[in-house]
Design a protein around this motif. Structure first.
Motif, PDB file in Angstrom:
ATOM      1  N   GLU A  17      14.638  17.549   1.500  1.00 37.39           N
ATOM      2  CA  GLU A  17      13.734  17.932   0.412  1.00 37.39           C
ATOM      3  C   GLU A  17      12.706  16.848   0.113  1.00 37.39           C
ATOM      4  OE1 GLU A  17      16.331  18.771  -2.884  1.00 37.39           O
ATOM      5  OE2 GLU A  17      16.575  20.861  -2.261  1.00 37.39           O
ATOM      6  N   GLY A  18      13.043  15.610   0.436  1.00 35.48           N
ATOM      7  CA  GLY A  18      12.151  14.494   0.178  1.00 35.48           C
ATOM      8  C   GLY A  18      12.355  13.419   1.224  1.00 35.48           C
ATOM      9  N   LEU A  19      11.329  12.587   1.418  1.00 33.84           N
ATOM     10  CA  LEU A  19      11.380  11.569   2.449  1.00 33.84           C
ATOM     11  C   LEU A  19      10.633  10.335   1.964  1.00 33.84           C
ATOM     12  CD1 LEU A  19      12.028  10.878   5.470  1.00 33.84           C
ATOM     13  CD2 LEU A  19       9.854  11.951   6.040  1.00 33.84           C
ATOM     14  N   THR A  79       8.105  16.468   0.055  1.00 32.91           N
ATOM     15  CA  THR A  79       7.368  15.378  -0.569  1.00 32.91           C
ATOM     16  C   THR A  79       7.662  14.092   0.185  1.00 32.91           C
ATOM     17  OG1 THR A  79       7.541  16.449  -2.715  1.00 32.91           O
ATOM     18  CG2 THR A  79       6.985  14.107  -2.712  1.00 32.91           C
ATOM     19  N   VAL A  80       6.605  13.409   0.630  1.00 31.32           N
ATOM     20  CA  VAL A  80       6.743  12.204   1.443  1.00 31.32           C
ATOM     21  C   VAL A  80       6.075  11.040   0.731  1.00 31.32           C
ATOM     22  CG1 VAL A  80       6.289  11.176   3.699  1.00 31.32           C
ATOM     23  CG2 VAL A  80       6.646  13.640   3.516  1.00 31.32           C
ATOM     24  N   LEU A 126       0.855  -1.179   0.000  1.00 31.12           N
ATOM     25  CA  LEU A 126       0.000   0.000   0.000  1.00 31.12           C
ATOM     26  C   LEU A 126       0.890   1.228   0.000  1.00 31.12           C
ATOM     27  CD1 LEU A 126      -2.357  -1.258   2.816  1.00 31.12           C
ATOM     28  CD2 LEU A 126      -2.797  -1.363   0.367  1.00 31.12           C
ATOM     29  N   LYS A 127       0.572   2.215  -0.822  1.00 31.02           N
ATOM     30  CA  LYS A 127       1.403   3.413  -0.934  1.00 31.02           C
ATOM     31  C   LYS A 127       0.592   4.654  -0.620  1.00 31.02           C
ATOM     32  CE  LYS A 127       4.658   1.435  -4.087  1.00 31.02           C
ATOM     33  NZ  LYS A 127       5.765   1.741  -4.897  1.00 31.02           N
ATOM     34  N   ASP A 128       1.277   5.615  -0.018  1.00 35.94           N
ATOM     35  CA  ASP A 128       0.683   6.901   0.325  1.00 35.94           C
ATOM     36  C   ASP A 128       1.698   7.975  -0.043  1.00 35.94           C
ATOM     37  OD1 ASP A 128      -0.714   9.022   1.454  1.00 35.94           O
ATOM     38  OD2 ASP A 128      -0.208   8.496   3.523  1.00 35.94           O
ATOM     39  N   GLN A 129       1.251   9.015  -0.717  1.00 33.92           N
ATOM     40  CA  GLN A 129       2.139  10.121  -1.065  1.00 33.92           C
ATOM     41  C   GLN A 129       1.455  11.423  -0.669  1.00 33.92           C
ATOM     42  OE1 GLN A 129       3.697  10.095  -5.029  1.00 33.92           O
ATOM     43  NE2 GLN A 129       4.854  11.958  -4.728  1.00 33.92           N
ATOM     44  N   ARG A 130       2.230  12.302  -0.017  1.00 32.57           N
ATOM     45  CA  ARG A 130       1.688  13.597   0.401  1.00 32.57           C
ATOM     46  C   ARG A 130       2.828  14.589   0.582  1.00 32.57           C
ATOM     47  NH1 ARG A 130       0.466  11.729   6.647  1.00 32.57           N
ATOM     48  NH2 ARG A 130       0.809   9.608   6.005  1.00 32.57           N
ATOM     49  N   VAL A 131       2.462  15.827   0.785  1.00 35.99           N
ATOM     50  CA  VAL A 131       3.437  16.884   1.044  1.00 35.99           C
ATOM     51  C   VAL A 131       3.182  17.404   2.453  1.00 35.99           C
ATOM     52  CG1 VAL A 131       4.283  19.156   0.350  1.00 35.99           C
ATOM     53  CG2 VAL A 131       3.584  17.507  -1.397  1.00 35.99           C
ATOM     54  N   VAL A 132       4.238  17.387   3.275  1.00 34.60           N
ATOM     55  CA  VAL A 132       4.143  17.869   4.650  1.00 34.60           C
ATOM     56  C   VAL A 132       5.194  18.956   4.830  1.00 34.60           C
ATOM     57  CG1 VAL A 132       4.339  17.253   7.082  1.00 34.60           C
ATOM     58  CG2 VAL A 132       3.345  15.620   5.471  1.00 34.60           C
ATOM     59  N   ASP A 133       4.761  20.147   5.139  1.00 39.25           N
ATOM     60  CA  ASP A 133       5.657  21.290   5.346  1.00 39.25           C
ATOM     61  C   ASP A 133       6.608  21.490   4.160  1.00 39.25           C
ATOM     62  OD1 ASP A 133       4.433  21.601   7.792  1.00 39.25           O
ATOM     63  OD2 ASP A 133       6.051  20.684   8.943  1.00 39.25           O
ATOM     64  N   GLY A 134       6.105  21.304   2.948  1.00 38.22           N
ATOM     65  CA  GLY A 134       6.903  21.521   1.744  1.00 38.22           C
ATOM     66  C   GLY A 134       7.797  20.360   1.364  1.00 38.22           C
ATOM     67  N   GLU A 179       4.189  12.552  12.948  1.00 39.71           N
ATOM     68  CA  GLU A 179       5.341  11.641  12.886  1.00 39.71           C
ATOM     69  C   GLU A 179       6.257  12.000  11.720  1.00 39.71           C
ATOM     70  OE1 GLU A 179       3.831   7.390  14.546  1.00 39.71           O
ATOM     71  OE2 GLU A 179       2.774   8.155  12.786  1.00 39.71           O
ATOM     72  N   VAL A 180       5.666  12.372  10.581  1.00 39.01           N
ATOM     73  CA  VAL A 180       6.463  12.786   9.426  1.00 39.01           C
ATOM     74  C   VAL A 180       7.294  14.007   9.786  1.00 39.01           C
ATOM     75  CG1 VAL A 180       6.348  13.737   7.096  1.00 39.01           C
ATOM     76  CG2 VAL A 180       4.907  11.782   7.708  1.00 39.01           C
ATOM     77  N   ARG A 181       6.707  14.967  10.472  1.00 41.49           N
ATOM     78  CA  ARG A 181       7.459  16.166  10.902  1.00 41.49           C
ATOM     79  C   ARG A 181       8.624  15.782  11.811  1.00 41.49           C
ATOM     80  NH1 ARG A 181       2.095  18.132  11.008  1.00 41.49           N
ATOM     81  NH2 ARG A 181       1.808  19.726   9.393  1.00 41.49           N
ATOM     82  N   ALA A 182       8.419  14.791  12.675  1.00 40.06           N
ATOM     83  CA  ALA A 182       9.499  14.330  13.561  1.00 40.06           C
ATOM     84  C   ALA A 182      10.628  13.709  12.737  1.00 40.06           C
ATOM     85  CB  ALA A 182       8.954  13.335  14.573  1.00 40.06           C
ATOM     86  N   TYR A 183      10.295  12.935  11.700  1.00 46.01           N
ATOM     87  CA  TYR A 183      11.324  12.352  10.825  1.00 46.01           C
ATOM     88  C   TYR A 183      12.072  13.456  10.071  1.00 46.01           C
ATOM     89  CZ  TYR A 183       9.416   7.649  11.571  1.00 46.01           C
ATOM     90  OH  TYR A 183       9.008   6.464  12.120  1.00 46.01           O
ATOM     91  N   ILE A 184      11.347  14.474   9.621  1.00 42.83           N
ATOM     92  CA  ILE A 184      11.990  15.592   8.911  1.00 42.83           C
ATOM     93  C   ILE A 184      12.932  16.335   9.855  1.00 42.83           C
ATOM     94  CG2 ILE A 184      11.573  17.821   7.790  1.00 42.83           C
ATOM     95  CD1 ILE A 184       8.919  16.570   6.724  1.00 42.83           C
ATOM     96  N   ASP A 185      12.479  16.614  11.076  1.00 45.52           N
ATOM     97  CA  ASP A 185      13.334  17.285  12.066  1.00 45.52           C
ATOM     98  C   ASP A 185      14.572  16.463  12.373  1.00 45.52           C
ATOM     99  OD1 ASP A 185      11.565  19.400  12.215  1.00 45.52           O
ATOM    100  OD2 ASP A 185      10.592  18.698  14.051  1.00 45.52           O
ATOM    101  N   ARG A 186      14.404  15.147  12.470  1.00 42.23           N
ATOM    102  CA  ARG A 186      15.540  14.248  12.717  1.00 42.23           C
ATOM    103  C   ARG A 186      16.548  14.331  11.579  1.00 42.23           C
ATOM    104  NH1 ARG A 186      16.771   8.956  11.091  1.00 42.23           N
ATOM    105  NH2 ARG A 186      17.963   7.772  12.606  1.00 42.23           N
ATOM    106  N   GLY A 187      16.063  14.317  10.349  1.00 41.44           N
ATOM    107  CA  GLY A 187      16.958  14.413   9.195  1.00 41.44           C
ATOM    108  C   GLY A 187      17.697  15.736   9.143  1.00 41.44           C
ATOM    109  N   ASN A 188      16.984  16.823   9.436  1.00 38.93           N
ATOM    110  CA  ASN A 188      17.624  18.141   9.438  1.00 38.93           C
ATOM    111  C   ASN A 188      18.667  18.267  10.542  1.00 38.93           C
ATOM    112  OD1 ASN A 188      16.317  19.232   7.172  1.00 38.93           O
ATOM    113  ND2 ASN A 188      14.560  19.845   8.390  1.00 38.93           N
ATOM    114  N   SER A 189      18.413  17.645  11.699  1.00 37.99           N
ATOM    115  CA  SER A 189      19.389  17.730  12.790  1.00 37.99           C
ATOM    116  C   SER A 189      20.597  16.834  12.542  1.00 37.99           C
ATOM    117  CB  SER A 189      18.739  17.389  14.129  1.00 37.99           C
ATOM    118  OG  SER A 189      18.355  16.032  14.173  1.00 37.99           O
ATOM    119  N   GLN A 190      20.406  15.708  11.858  1.00 32.81           N
ATOM    120  CA  GLN A 190      21.527  14.810  11.561  1.00 32.81           C
ATOM    121  C   GLN A 190      22.382  15.316  10.398  1.00 32.81           C
ATOM    122  OE1 GLN A 190      19.915  10.875  10.976  1.00 32.81           O
ATOM    123  NE2 GLN A 190      20.174  10.377  13.144  1.00 32.81           N
ATOM    124  N   HIS A 191      21.827  16.157   9.556  1.00 31.84           N
ATOM    125  CA  HIS A 191      22.537  16.691   8.388  1.00 31.84           C
ATOM    126  C   HIS A 191      22.427  18.217   8.401  1.00 31.84           C
ATOM    127  CE1 HIS A 191      22.649  12.579   6.873  1.00 31.84           C
ATOM    128  NE2 HIS A 191      21.379  12.496   7.208  1.00 31.84           N
TER     129      HIS A 191
END
Length: 104
Positions: free
Chosen positions: A49-51, A14-15, A4-12, A31-43
């Protein structure tokens, strides 16, 4: 069984989310925002830009698409590692202009 696939845009960003089965818990925007914050803090020199998230039971596989990192050219000039010579005094600038430049 079909994924099953889901595609959406969260805070600009593409997920893309892939679930291995219909019983998998759905990923919320929070949860997506938490993953984005984690990626931004690790890099810190890039921006997420995408997840891509692959959900399989309680496990989540995370793939980030990051913006290119900015970099500054560093050269060794007269024994110093520098990016630019704009902060050098007149003596050091004269030393650089007097040096012998070799062709490669």
């Amino acid at each position: 069984m079909e994924e099953l696939k889901d595609q959406r845009v969260v805070d600009g960003v593409t997920v893309e989310i892939t679930y291995s089965s219909a019983e998998d818990m759905k990923v919320t925007d929070e949860e997506v925002r938490a993953y984005i914050d984690r990626g931004n803090s690790q890099h810190p020199s890039s921006v997420v830009e995408g997840l891509k998230l692959g959900v399989e039971g309680e496990d989540v596989n995370i793939e980030y698409k990051l913006s290119p990192a900015d970099f500054e050219r560093i050269r060794r000039i007269t024994g110093y590692l520098v990016g630019t010579m704009d902060r050098w005094n007149d003596g050091k600038t004269a030393e650089e202009s007097d040096r012998v430049k070799h062709a490669v």
